[in-house]
Design a protein around this motif. Sequence first.
Motif, mmCIF file in Angstrom:
data_model
loop_
_atom_site.group_PDB
_atom_site.id
_atom_site.type_symbol
_atom_site.label_atom_id
_atom_site.label_comp_id
_atom_site.label_asym_id
_atom_site.label_seq_id
_atom_site.Cartn_x
_atom_site.Cartn_y
_atom_site.Cartn_z
ATOM 1 N N THR A 1 0.795 -1.230 0.000
ATOM 2 C CA THR A 1 0.000 0.000 0.000
ATOM 3 C C THR A 1 0.830 1.284 0.000
ATOM 4 O OG1 THR A 1 -0.141 -0.105 2.413
ATOM 5 C CG2 THR A 1 -1.949 -1.094 1.163
ATOM 6 N N GLY A 2 2.053 1.207 0.490
ATOM 7 C CA GLY A 2 2.854 2.426 0.542
ATOM 8 C C GLY A 2 4.333 2.110 0.571
ATOM 9 N N GLN A 3 5.140 3.102 0.176
ATOM 10 C CA GLN A 3 6.576 2.866 0.105
ATOM 11 C C GLN A 3 7.333 4.170 0.338
ATOM 12 O OE1 GLN A 3 8.083 -0.314 -0.472
ATOM 13 N NE2 GLN A 3 9.770 0.907 0.342
ATOM 14 N N GLU A 4 8.417 4.029 1.053
ATOM 15 C CA GLU A 4 9.296 5.179 1.299
ATOM 16 C C GLU A 4 10.732 4.710 1.075
ATOM 17 O OE1 GLU A 4 8.201 6.899 5.022
ATOM 18 O OE2 GLU A 4 9.900 8.271 5.055
ATOM 19 N N PHE A 5 11.527 5.543 0.422
ATOM 20 C CA PHE A 5 12.948 5.233 0.247
ATOM 21 C C PHE A 5 13.773 6.497 0.439
ATOM 22 C CE2 PHE A 5 11.618 1.656 -2.655
ATOM 23 C CZ PHE A 5 12.224 0.638 -1.943
ATOM 24 N N SER A 6 14.905 6.351 1.089
ATOM 25 C CA SER A 6 15.930 7.391 1.089
ATOM 26 C C SER A 6 17.162 6.785 0.447
ATOM 27 C CB SER A 6 16.268 7.834 2.519
ATOM 28 O OG SER A 6 15.181 8.522 3.082
ATOM 29 N N PHE A 7 17.633 7.428 -0.606
ATOM 30 C CA PHE A 7 18.817 6.940 -1.311
ATOM 31 C C PHE A 7 20.012 7.766 -0.841
ATOM 32 C CE2 PHE A 7 15.242 6.792 -4.503
ATOM 33 C CZ PHE A 7 14.911 5.467 -4.255
ATOM 34 N N LEU A 8 21.029 7.100 -0.324
ATOM 35 C CA LEU A 8 22.136 7.818 0.309
ATOM 36 C C LEU A 8 23.454 7.668 -0.432
ATOM 37 C CD1 LEU A 8 21.315 6.792 3.999
ATOM 38 C CD2 LEU A 8 20.599 8.856 2.771
ATOM 39 N N SER A 9 23.499 6.768 -1.393
ATOM 40 C CA SER A 9 24.756 6.551 -2.111
ATOM 41 C C SER A 9 24.481 5.852 -3.429
ATOM 42 C CB SER A 9 25.693 5.681 -1.257
ATOM 43 O OG SER A 9 26.868 5.380 -1.963
ATOM 44 N N LYS A 10 25.245 6.204 -4.446
ATOM 45 C CA LYS A 10 25.117 5.473 -5.705
ATOM 46 C C LYS A 10 25.653 4.056 -5.502
ATOM 47 C CE LYS A 10 29.320 7.687 -7.465
ATOM 48 N NZ LYS A 10 29.585 9.038 -6.969
ATOM 49 N N ILE A 11 25.056 3.123 -6.233
ATOM 50 C CA ILE A 11 25.397 1.709 -6.085
ATOM 51 C C ILE A 11 25.947 1.196 -7.412
ATOM 52 C CG2 ILE A 11 24.502 -0.607 -5.536
ATOM 53 C CD1 ILE A 11 24.170 1.376 -3.230
ATOM 54 N N LEU A 12 27.101 0.579 -7.361
ATOM 55 C CA LEU A 12 27.715 0.014 -8.569
ATOM 56 C C LEU A 12 27.144 -1.368 -8.877
ATOM 57 C CD1 LEU A 12 31.401 0.916 -7.713
ATOM 58 C CD2 LEU A 12 30.198 1.700 -9.777
ATOM 59 N N HIS A 13 27.193 -1.732 -10.149
ATOM 60 C CA HIS A 13 26.879 -3.119 -10.502
ATOM 61 C C HIS A 13 27.779 -4.041 -9.681
ATOM 62 C CE1 HIS A 13 25.273 -2.129 -14.837
ATOM 63 N NE2 HIS A 13 24.789 -1.307 -13.912
ATOM 64 N N ASN A 14 27.229 -5.139 -9.247
ATOM 65 C CA ASN A 14 27.961 -6.170 -8.483
ATOM 66 C C ASN A 14 28.333 -5.760 -7.059
ATOM 67 O OD1 ASN A 14 28.088 -8.168 -10.599
ATOM 68 N ND2 ASN A 14 29.550 -6.810 -11.606
ATOM 69 N N GLN A 15 27.857 -4.607 -6.612
ATOM 70 C CA GLN A 15 28.156 -4.190 -5.240
ATOM 71 C C GLN A 15 27.264 -4.982 -4.277
ATOM 72 O OE1 GLN A 15 28.252 0.072 -4.840
ATOM 73 N NE2 GLN A 15 28.211 0.016 -2.599
ATOM 74 N N LYS A 16 27.880 -5.570 -3.284
ATOM 75 C CA LYS A 16 27.118 -6.375 -2.327
ATOM 76 C C LYS A 16 26.443 -5.458 -1.302
ATOM 77 C CE LYS A 16 27.518 -10.165 0.980
ATOM 78 N NZ LYS A 16 28.437 -11.105 1.660
ATOM 79 N N LEU A 17 25.145 -5.661 -1.119
ATOM 80 C CA LEU A 17 24.371 -4.845 -0.180
ATOM 81 C C LEU A 17 23.759 -5.747 0.884
ATOM 82 C CD1 LEU A 17 22.504 -2.670 -2.826
ATOM 83 C CD2 LEU A 17 24.575 -2.060 -1.549
ATOM 84 N N ASN A 18 23.985 -5.406 2.108
ATOM 85 C CA ASN A 18 23.367 -6.138 3.212
ATOM 86 C C ASN A 18 22.096 -5.415 3.624
ATOM 87 O OD1 ASN A 18 25.403 -8.252 3.695
ATOM 88 N ND2 ASN A 18 26.718 -6.482 4.066
ATOM 89 N N VAL A 19 21.043 -6.173 3.760
ATOM 90 C CA VAL A 19 19.723 -5.578 4.024
ATOM 91 C C VAL A 19 19.159 -6.149 5.313
ATOM 92 C CG1 VAL A 19 17.400 -5.207 3.100
ATOM 93 C CG2 VAL A 19 19.347 -5.431 1.534
ATOM 94 N N ARG A 20 18.670 -5.258 6.137
ATOM 95 C CA ARG A 20 18.050 -5.669 7.399
ATOM 96 C C ARG A 20 16.619 -5.139 7.400
ATOM 97 N NH1 ARG A 20 19.930 -6.965 12.621
ATOM 98 N NH2 ARG A 20 18.666 -6.125 14.307
#
Lengths: 132, 129
Positions: A67-86
Amino acid sequence: MLEQLSVGDVFSDFYVVLDSEDVNSYLMATGENNSLWQTYVPPLAVGARILAEIIEDFGDLDGLMHTGQEFSFLSKILHNQKLNVRVEIGTFSKRKGNLIIAFSIEIYSESNMVGSGKTNVIIFDTEGNSNV
Amino acid sequence: MYELAPVVESVTRLIDQSRVNSYADAARDHNPLHLDTPEARAGQFGRPVAHGMLILAIVSEMMSNTFGLQWAEQGHLKVRWRAPTFPPATVISNAILKEDIDGIASYEIFCEDEDGQKLLTGTARIKYI
């Protein structure tokens, strides 16, 4: 399982990596065409992958609505960059048999936070227990 | 760099079932609600509904077109979906500048279909200086 969750509980903890093929598939599907994304990952491509992981953790999708979504983008992300999500339970309530959940999302690259967000879903009572 | 917050140009996109199917694969979201499946036809809408994130992707594209990588580094989005998008639909994403203070611009954003039905509303904010 969902009804046993409390605010602050970790719902899931995972990592995502988007490679060039993932990004190209995303661009083809959305119709976006920006040369920036030949090097970097479109922010919403990361968001889409995270949402897919959350949805997969639900298992049963019956009655689930985003029903709803919020995002704050704080840094550009490169292809193949590993992101840990909690993903944590931000808010959780039950109204007329329907579950209303807000997931809080934090995205890290190594120890740096590169984004955050909040995903709101409602899970309708499909077993007829609702008073609606 | 901009001295004043720029105008954000609208983006228009056809959302048809083929695009929804492609998005399901790309985003790894194969919820049958979005596909031409018996589940979608038996569901509350009686037909497939486009992924909300596919509609939101048009908003992010619109902001990236204007702000480039700044959007990926300093953008903020907050939206609610107001109505389902039934393919095929022509979706138009719009942004209206609401505030421009100390290099931070806030836009009212909305997506609507060809009939003017609001599909998504919210705000986008970016530090552009």
